[in-house]
Design a protein around this motif. Structure first.
Motif, PDB file in Angstrom:
ATOM      1  N   LEU A 173       0.976  -1.133  -0.050  1.00  0.00           N
ATOM      2  CA  LEU A 173      -0.064  -0.129  -0.013  1.00  0.00           C
ATOM      3  C   LEU A 173       1.027   1.308  -0.064  1.00  0.00           C
ATOM      4  O   LEU A 173       2.059   1.151   0.376  1.00  0.00           O
ATOM      5  CB  LEU A 173      -0.843  -0.080   1.209  1.00  0.00           C
ATOM      6  CG  LEU A 173      -1.709  -1.065   1.524  1.00  0.00           C
ATOM      7  CD1 LEU A 173      -2.622  -1.115   2.735  1.00  0.00           C
ATOM      8  CD2 LEU A 173      -2.553  -1.607   0.178  1.00  0.00           C
ATOM      9  N   SER A 174       0.174   2.316  -0.470  1.00  0.00           N
ATOM     10  CA  SER A 174       1.049   3.682  -0.300  1.00  0.00           C
ATOM     11  C   SER A 174       0.825   4.160   1.231  1.00  0.00           C
ATOM     12  O   SER A 174       0.190   3.620   2.088  1.00  0.00           O
ATOM     13  CB  SER A 174       0.308   4.538  -1.278  1.00  0.00           C
ATOM     14  OG  SER A 174       1.065   5.650  -1.306  1.00  0.00           O
ATOM     15  N   VAL A 175       1.468   5.315   1.410  1.00  0.00           N
ATOM     16  CA  VAL A 175       1.459   5.837   2.913  1.00  0.00           C
ATOM     17  C   VAL A 175       0.178   6.301   3.242  1.00  0.00           C
ATOM     18  O   VAL A 175      -0.043   6.170   4.452  1.00  0.00           O
ATOM     19  CB  VAL A 175       2.302   7.077   2.898  1.00  0.00           C
ATOM     20  CG1 VAL A 175       3.916   6.600   2.955  1.00  0.00           C
ATOM     21  CG2 VAL A 175       2.177   8.169   1.833  1.00  0.00           C
ATOM     22  N   ASP A 176      -0.772   6.584   2.369  1.00  0.00           N
ATOM     23  CA  ASP A 176      -2.334   6.866   2.746  1.00  0.00           C
ATOM     24  C   ASP A 176      -3.251   5.621   2.750  1.00  0.00           C
ATOM     25  O   ASP A 176      -4.332   5.886   2.893  1.00  0.00           O
ATOM     26  CB  ASP A 176      -2.649   7.677   1.848  1.00  0.00           C
ATOM     27  CG  ASP A 176      -3.006   7.432   0.403  1.00  0.00           C
ATOM     28  OD1 ASP A 176      -2.500   6.412   0.295  1.00  0.00           O
ATOM     29  OD2 ASP A 176      -3.573   8.278  -0.600  1.00  0.00           O
ATOM     30  N   GLY A 177      -2.384   4.411   2.718  1.00  0.00           N
ATOM     31  CA  GLY A 177      -3.377   3.184   2.748  1.00  0.00           C
ATOM     32  C   GLY A 177      -4.118   2.847   1.479  1.00  0.00           C
ATOM     33  O   GLY A 177      -4.826   1.867   1.273  1.00  0.00           O
ATOM     34  N   SER A 178      -3.730   3.446   0.314  1.00  0.00           N
ATOM     35  CA  SER A 178      -4.426   3.148  -0.833  1.00  0.00           C
ATOM     36  C   SER A 178      -3.583   1.990  -1.636  1.00  0.00           C
ATOM     37  O   SER A 178      -2.144   1.985  -1.238  1.00  0.00           O
ATOM     38  CB  SER A 178      -4.395   4.380  -1.870  1.00  0.00           C
ATOM     39  OG  SER A 178      -3.124   4.917  -2.059  1.00  0.00           O
ATOM     40  N   VAL A 179      -3.995   1.202  -2.440  1.00  0.00           N
ATOM     41  CA  VAL A 179      -3.428   0.463  -3.264  1.00  0.00           C
ATOM     42  C   VAL A 179      -2.280   0.801  -4.182  1.00  0.00           C
ATOM     43  O   VAL A 179      -2.376   1.626  -4.849  1.00  0.00           O
ATOM     44  CB  VAL A 179      -4.437  -0.533  -4.060  1.00  0.00           C
ATOM     45  CG1 VAL A 179      -3.568  -1.629  -4.896  1.00  0.00           C
ATOM     46  CG2 VAL A 179      -5.205  -1.187  -2.950  1.00  0.00           C
ATOM     47  N   ALA A 180      -1.177   0.315  -4.121  1.00  0.00           N
ATOM     48  CA  ALA A 180       0.033   0.700  -4.838  1.00  0.00           C
ATOM     49  C   ALA A 180       0.638  -0.284  -5.881  1.00  0.00           C
ATOM     50  O   ALA A 180       0.001  -0.457  -6.990  1.00  0.00           O
ATOM     51  CB  ALA A 180       1.386   1.104  -4.098  1.00  0.00           C
ATOM     52  N   GLU A 181       1.203  -1.493  -5.379  1.00  0.00           N
ATOM     53  CA  GLU A 181       1.859  -2.516  -6.225  1.00  0.00           C
ATOM     54  C   GLU A 181       2.210  -3.827  -5.503  1.00  0.00           C
ATOM     55  O   GLU A 181       1.872  -3.613  -4.463  1.00  0.00           O
ATOM     56  CB  GLU A 181       2.938  -1.768  -7.054  1.00  0.00           C
ATOM     57  CG  GLU A 181       3.995  -1.520  -6.211  1.00  0.00           C
ATOM     58  CD  GLU A 181       5.089  -0.822  -6.908  1.00  0.00           C
ATOM     59  OE1 GLU A 181       5.268  -0.868  -8.145  1.00  0.00           O
ATOM     60  OE2 GLU A 181       6.169  -0.129  -6.204  1.00  0.00           O
ATOM     61  N   THR A 182       2.604  -4.807  -6.380  1.00  0.00           N
ATOM     62  CA  THR A 182       3.391  -5.936  -5.658  1.00  0.00           C
ATOM     63  C   THR A 182       4.874  -5.639  -5.627  1.00  0.00           C
ATOM     64  O   THR A 182       5.465  -4.427  -5.688  1.00  0.00           O
ATOM     65  CB  THR A 182       3.008  -7.195  -6.335  1.00  0.00           C
ATOM     66  OG1 THR A 182       3.926  -7.302  -7.387  1.00  0.00           O
ATOM     67  CG2 THR A 182       1.631  -7.512  -6.865  1.00  0.00           C
ATOM     68  N   THR A 183       5.491  -6.644  -4.947  1.00  0.00           N
ATOM     69  CA  THR A 183       7.154  -6.465  -4.836  1.00  0.00           C
ATOM     70  C   THR A 183       7.786  -6.426  -6.211  1.00  0.00           C
ATOM     71  O   THR A 183       8.789  -5.738  -6.279  1.00  0.00           O
ATOM     72  CB  THR A 183       7.507  -7.712  -3.893  1.00  0.00           C
ATOM     73  OG1 THR A 183       7.506  -8.889  -4.931  1.00  0.00           O
ATOM     74  CG2 THR A 183       6.794  -7.701  -2.584  1.00  0.00           C
ATOM     75  N   ILE A 184       7.094  -7.014  -7.101  1.00  0.00           N
ATOM     76  CA  ILE A 184       7.840  -7.154  -8.309  1.00  0.00           C
ATOM     77  C   ILE A 184       7.011  -6.686  -9.871  1.00  0.00           C
ATOM     78  O   ILE A 184       7.471  -6.746 -10.755  1.00  0.00           O
ATOM     79  CB  ILE A 184       8.526  -8.515  -8.725  1.00  0.00           C
ATOM     80  CG1 ILE A 184       7.130  -9.704  -8.743  1.00  0.00           C
ATOM     81  CG2 ILE A 184       9.543  -8.918  -7.704  1.00  0.00           C
ATOM     82  CD1 ILE A 184       7.581 -10.856  -9.282  1.00  0.00           C
ATOM     83  N   ALA A 185       5.878  -6.213  -9.414  1.00  0.00           N
ATOM     84  CA  ALA A 185       4.905  -6.175 -10.593  1.00  0.00           C
ATOM     85  C   ALA A 185       3.810  -4.930 -10.254  1.00  0.00           C
ATOM     86  O   ALA A 185       3.557  -4.472  -9.193  1.00  0.00           O
ATOM     87  CB  ALA A 185       3.963  -7.250 -10.864  1.00  0.00           C
TER      88      ALA A 185
END
Length: 285
Positions: A173-185
């Motif tokens: 997640l991002s710092v605001d709790g929103s979805v960001a990405e996975t470790t490699i994708a």
């Protein structure tokens, strides 16, 4: 196994980096992974452009990197030496050796390493089981988070967390709790025929496969949205999938043990995008 290190072809056992190298001491550098088929690298010029962009971000003159044509020749030779039809290529760049302290040497003498290894593709039907990372957050202001930094500790810790929980990879997640990405994708979702992916402002590393998918969607008149989503909102997606330049597109089966609406997957959109990505990666375009 043969590698290319600072202008020389060596066996892996005889390739050494000095103990004064800032990549080893400080993680001062970056890397890029690429996919090669019969010695030809998919999206080579785009990979080289991103390496140059990473160099500019950390203040390393990009003209100190090998040219795209040189890299193409090196990779072709390494693949031939290793007798690899399908290979995963890694080009690692550090700022090189320097004195103690944080400030880099002027001028720098970068260390450049290129390696190849057998590429084993994952079946597209193998759905990923994601676990939401609790220890790591993406930071939009982090330099190390928005380039492929040699310091990969955030991703390593998140991957360990997912593994210990029985997952294949971690949803970060991002710092605001929103979805960001996975470790490699990078992450995508499909809902009612509309494509969704997190915006670059979440602190993600915008991969080449992500850009390709977005461009393919635009060319096929598939709407793409970049609005913020929480992990809870992902359960309502018709389908989710990941994208990276090695494995292409992979569907997400579960998130934190809960199925992602597999009863109504929009296979037509996913299959079309996956075929386009795979076609480019296999042909080395």
């Amino acid at each position: 196994m043969h590698v290319w290190l600072n202008g020389e072809y060596r066996t892996a056992e005889n390739a050494f980096v000095p103990v004064t190298d800032r990549g080893f001491l400080l993680g001062d550098g970056f890397f890029e992974t690429m996919r090669a088929h019969r010695g030809n690298v998919a999206w080579l010029h785009a990979h080289m452009e991103r390496l140059a962009a990473h160099a500019n971000v950390i203040g390393l003159p990009s003209n100190l990197l090998p040219s795209a044509s040189d890299v193409a020749g090196i990779i072709a030779k390494l693949c031939k030496q290793a007798d690899l039809t399908r290979a995963v290529v890694r080009m690692s760049v550090s700022r090189g050796s320097g004195p103690r302290g944080l400030l880099p040497p002027a001028p720098p003498t970068p260390t450049v390493l290129i390696t190849v290894a057998l590429f084993s593709p994952t079946l597209p039907s193998d759905g990923l089981n994601l676990i939401t990372a609790q220890k790591i957050r993406r930071n939009p202001w982090s330099v190390a988070g928005t380039i492929k930094s040699l310091n990969y500790l955030d991703n390593i810790v998140a991957k360990q967390e997912a593994h210990q929980a029985g997952g294949d990879d971690a949803l970060i997640l991002s710092v605001d709790g929103s979805v960001a990405e996975t470790t490699i994708a990078n992450l995508f979702g499909i809902k009612d025929g509309v494509l969704w992916t997190p915006d670059a402002s979440t602190g993600i590393l915008c991969g080449l496969a992500r850009t390709f998918v977005i461009n393919c969607a635009k060319a096929n008149r598939i709407e793409t949205r970049f609005d913020s989503h929480t992990p809870g909102q992902l359960a309502d997606m018709d389908m989710m999938f990941t994208a990276n330049a090695l494995q292409g597109l992979r569907p997400v089966a579960t998130l934190d043990g809960k199925a992602i609406c597999t009863n109504r997957p929009p296979q037509d959109i996913f299959v079309k995008l996956a075929q386009m990505v795979e076609g480019n990666l296999c042909n080395g375009i």
